[in-house]
Design a protein around this motif. Structure first.
Motif, PDB file in Angstrom:
ATOM      1  N   GLY A  13      63.126  61.684  26.409  1.00  0.00           N
ATOM      2  CA  GLY A  13      64.036  62.387  25.508  1.00  0.00           C
ATOM      3  C   GLY A  13      63.769  62.198  24.038  1.00  0.00           C
ATOM      4  O   GLY A  13      64.239  62.979  23.219  1.00  0.00           O
ATOM      5  N   THR A  14      63.017  61.146  23.668  1.00  0.00           N
ATOM      6  CA  THR A  14      62.779  60.900  22.240  1.00  0.00           C
ATOM      7  C   THR A  14      61.292  60.895  21.880  1.00  0.00           C
ATOM      8  O   THR A  14      60.929  60.502  20.783  1.00  0.00           O
ATOM      9  N   ALA A  15      60.436  61.337  22.783  1.00  0.00           N
ATOM     10  CA  ALA A  15      58.986  61.369  22.526  1.00  0.00           C
ATOM     11  C   ALA A  15      58.664  62.169  21.270  1.00  0.00           C
ATOM     12  O   ALA A  15      57.782  61.792  20.489  1.00  0.00           O
ATOM     13  N   ALA A  16      59.379  63.259  21.070  1.00  0.00           N
ATOM     14  CA  ALA A  16      59.125  64.095  19.890  1.00  0.00           C
ATOM     15  C   ALA A  16      59.339  63.310  18.597  1.00  0.00           C
ATOM     16  O   ALA A  16      58.639  63.544  17.606  1.00  0.00           O
ATOM     17  N   ASN A  17      60.269  62.367  18.588  1.00  0.00           N
ATOM     18  CA  ASN A  17      60.476  61.525  17.400  1.00  0.00           C
ATOM     19  C   ASN A  17      59.272  60.621  17.153  1.00  0.00           C
ATOM     20  O   ASN A  17      58.810  60.477  16.025  1.00  0.00           O
ATOM     21  N   ASP A  18      58.776  59.978  18.226  1.00  0.00           N
ATOM     22  CA  ASP A  18      57.677  59.030  18.074  1.00  0.00           C
ATOM     23  C   ASP A  18      56.387  59.720  17.641  1.00  0.00           C
ATOM     24  O   ASP A  18      55.614  59.175  16.855  1.00  0.00           O
ATOM     25  N   TYR A  19      56.133  60.919  18.167  1.00  0.00           N
ATOM     26  CA  TYR A  19      54.930  61.680  17.817  1.00  0.00           C
ATOM     27  C   TYR A  19      55.126  62.527  16.553  1.00  0.00           C
ATOM     28  O   TYR A  19      54.151  63.043  16.014  1.00  0.00           O
ATOM     29  N   GLY A  20      56.364  62.692  16.098  1.00  0.00           N
ATOM     30  CA  GLY A  20      56.649  63.576  14.973  1.00  0.00           C
ATOM     31  C   GLY A  20      57.185  62.847  13.760  1.00  0.00           C
ATOM     32  O   GLY A  20      56.415  62.251  12.994  1.00  0.00           O
TER      33      GLY A  20
END
Length: 193
Positions: free
Chosen positions: A120-127
């Protein structure tokens, strides 16, 4: 896995007092971590594979630097930009790092960060977190992804981006010997999810 995105908080840039109030008023259930990324509040449960990877990374840092190493997990560090109160999965600080007047660690003292992906928070880590860590010139940023079975290593931050990015599959070693952590991080025991 369920990720609860609580909502958007409007605060002035670098409003640490506003972040302080927000964190004091929130009550997260045990086993959840709370972060504010660009003004959005995220509450994420920790999965066992997630924790196992964190434990292996912390152990490698302790083996390299000793038990007195300044390594944190899920501890709030305020980063530059608007409304960024991050709680990295693993953060290694400089040996001479000291908390500020409020008892908080300074992002300028961070030498290494590892984030373990949650769906659910992968986009934060990669973005946004990747961009903020580069802007803050964190020398080493590792993203461990148990879903894809790989680590993405970001090195050499300059002008708000990492100039060197390497992908290493789980099972191979991450050679970080030329970085401030000066170690080889084995990923053979990292579980997949």
């Amino acid at each position: 896995m369920t990720v609860v995105q609580i909502g958007r908080i409007e605060m002035a840039e670098q409003d640490t007092a506003g972040l302080d109030t927000l964190f004091e008023q929130m009550s997260a259930p045990e086993g959840y971590r709370v972060e504010v990324v660009g003004g959005d509040v995220y509450m994420t449960p920790q999965r066992s594979a997630h924790w196992e990877i964190i434990r292996w990374i912390v152990r490698a840092l302790e083996d390299r630097f000793g038990m007195r190493v300044k390594v944190l997990s899920d501890v709030r560090i305020d980063f530059p930009g608007k409304q960024n109160g991050f709680a990295p999965d693993v953060a290694k600080l400089r040996d001479d790092a000291e908390p500020d007047q409020r008892g908080r660690w300074r992002h300028e003292d961070v030498e290494f960060i590892a984030e373990v992906i949650s769906r659910g928070t992968a986009a934060n880590d990669y973005g946004p977190k990747l961009a903020v860590y580069a802007e803050a010139e964190v020398p080493v940023y590792v993203i461990a992804d148990p879903y894809q079975g790989r680590c993405r290593v970001h090195l050499d931050p300059k002008d708000g981006e990492y100039r060197t990015v390497t992908t290493v599959p789980f099972g191979e070693d991450l050679d970080l010997t030329t970085t401030p952590v000066a170690l080889v991080l084995g990923t053979g025991a990292f579980p997949r999810d």
